[in-house]
Design a protein around this motif. Structure first.
Motif, PDB file in Angstrom:
ATOM      1  N   PHE A  88     -16.197  22.577  31.270  1.00 16.36           N
ATOM      2  CA  PHE A  88     -15.949  20.916  30.988  1.00 16.36           C
ATOM      3  C   PHE A  88     -14.929  20.583  30.071  1.00 16.36           C
ATOM      4  O   PHE A  88     -14.320  19.604  30.263  1.00 16.36           O
ATOM      5  N   ASN A  89     -14.902  21.262  28.764  1.00 17.58           N
ATOM      6  CA  ASN A  89     -13.908  21.175  27.827  1.00 17.58           C
ATOM      7  C   ASN A  89     -12.364  20.915  28.559  1.00 17.58           C
ATOM      8  O   ASN A  89     -11.767  20.320  27.997  1.00 17.58           O
ATOM      9  N   ASN A  90     -12.145  22.128  29.178  1.00 20.11           N
ATOM     10  CA  ASN A  90     -11.056  22.064  29.594  1.00 20.11           C
ATOM     11  C   ASN A  90     -10.729  21.060  30.951  1.00 20.11           C
ATOM     12  O   ASN A  90      -9.608  20.552  30.910  1.00 20.11           O
ATOM     13  N   MET A  91     -11.700  20.728  31.313  1.00 18.45           N
ATOM     14  CA  MET A  91     -11.610  19.552  32.466  1.00 18.45           C
ATOM     15  C   MET A  91     -11.377  18.314  31.830  1.00 18.45           C
ATOM     16  O   MET A  91     -10.630  17.208  32.194  1.00 18.45           O
ATOM     17  N   ALA A  92     -12.093  18.106  30.586  1.00 16.57           N
ATOM     18  CA  ALA A  92     -11.806  16.830  29.800  1.00 16.57           C
ATOM     19  C   ALA A  92     -10.605  16.590  29.166  1.00 16.57           C
ATOM     20  O   ALA A  92      -9.923  15.772  29.275  1.00 16.57           O
ATOM     21  N   LYS A  93      -9.965  17.736  28.932  1.00 17.35           N
ATOM     22  CA  LYS A  93      -8.802  17.873  27.978  1.00 17.35           C
ATOM     23  C   LYS A  93      -7.699  17.519  29.360  1.00 17.35           C
ATOM     24  O   LYS A  93      -6.654  17.117  28.926  1.00 17.35           O
ATOM     25  N   ASN A  94      -8.015  17.972  30.633  1.00 16.82           N
ATOM     26  CA  ASN A  94      -6.959  17.515  31.545  1.00 16.82           C
ATOM     27  C   ASN A  94      -7.307  16.280  32.142  1.00 16.82           C
ATOM     28  O   ASN A  94      -6.894  15.826  33.404  1.00 16.82           O
ATOM     29  N   GLY A  95      -8.142  15.378  31.603  1.00 19.01           N
ATOM     30  CA  GLY A  95      -8.192  13.905  31.923  1.00 19.01           C
ATOM     31  C   GLY A  95      -9.804  13.529  32.567  1.00 19.01           C
ATOM     32  O   GLY A  95      -9.509  12.371  32.966  1.00 19.01           O
ATOM     33  N   LEU A  96     -10.443  14.364  32.894  1.00 21.18           N
ATOM     34  CA  LEU A  96     -11.742  14.116  33.300  1.00 21.18           C
ATOM     35  C   LEU A  96     -12.583  13.056  32.370  1.00 21.18           C
ATOM     36  O   LEU A  96     -12.471  13.365  31.161  1.00 21.18           O
ATOM     37  N   LYS A  97     -12.971  11.993  33.116  1.00 19.47           N
ATOM     38  CA  LYS A  97     -13.786  11.052  32.084  1.00 19.47           C
ATOM     39  C   LYS A  97     -15.124  11.071  32.550  1.00 19.47           C
ATOM     40  O   LYS A  97     -15.749  11.670  33.280  1.00 19.47           O
ATOM     41  N   ASN A  98     -15.911  10.613  31.199  1.00 23.20           N
ATOM     42  CA  ASN A  98     -17.331  10.781  31.128  1.00 23.20           C
ATOM     43  C   ASN A  98     -18.108   9.926  32.453  1.00 23.20           C
ATOM     44  O   ASN A  98     -17.316   9.045  32.708  1.00 23.20           O
ATOM     45  N   ASN A  99     -19.039  10.532  32.934  1.00 20.33           N
ATOM     46  CA  ASN A  99     -19.742   9.912  34.023  1.00 20.33           C
ATOM     47  C   ASN A  99     -18.815   9.940  35.358  1.00 20.33           C
ATOM     48  O   ASN A  99     -19.197   9.172  36.021  1.00 20.33           O
TER      49      ASN A  99
END
Length: 75
Positions: free
Chosen positions: A48-59
């Protein structure tokens, strides 16, 4: 011609059979699941943290494919 075709077919079937990674026991018991749950949670958090670093937004709605393989079903 037939000999070449037979050699090619034999080679492909041999490479396919030996090239696949085989697991002796693919079924995960409940105890194995409980014992490894903490490690899996840490791994999921890392993903999840890697996806968030690559631009994944909450919800954000995402689609992921998972494949579960078992050699037996425990009832």
């Amino acid at each position: 011609m037939k000999n070449k075709l037979l050699i090619i077919l034999f080679s492909l079937s041999t490479l396919t059979a030996f090239g696949q990674k085989k697991m002796d026991n693919k079924y995960i018991t409940w105890d194995d699941f409980v014992d490894g749950f903490g490690k899996e949670m840490v791994s999921a958090e890392d993903v999840f943290n890697n996806m968030a670093k690559n631009g994944l937004k909450n919800n954000t709605m995402t689609k992921m494919d998972f494949t579960f393989v078992s050699d037996k079903k425990k009832i």
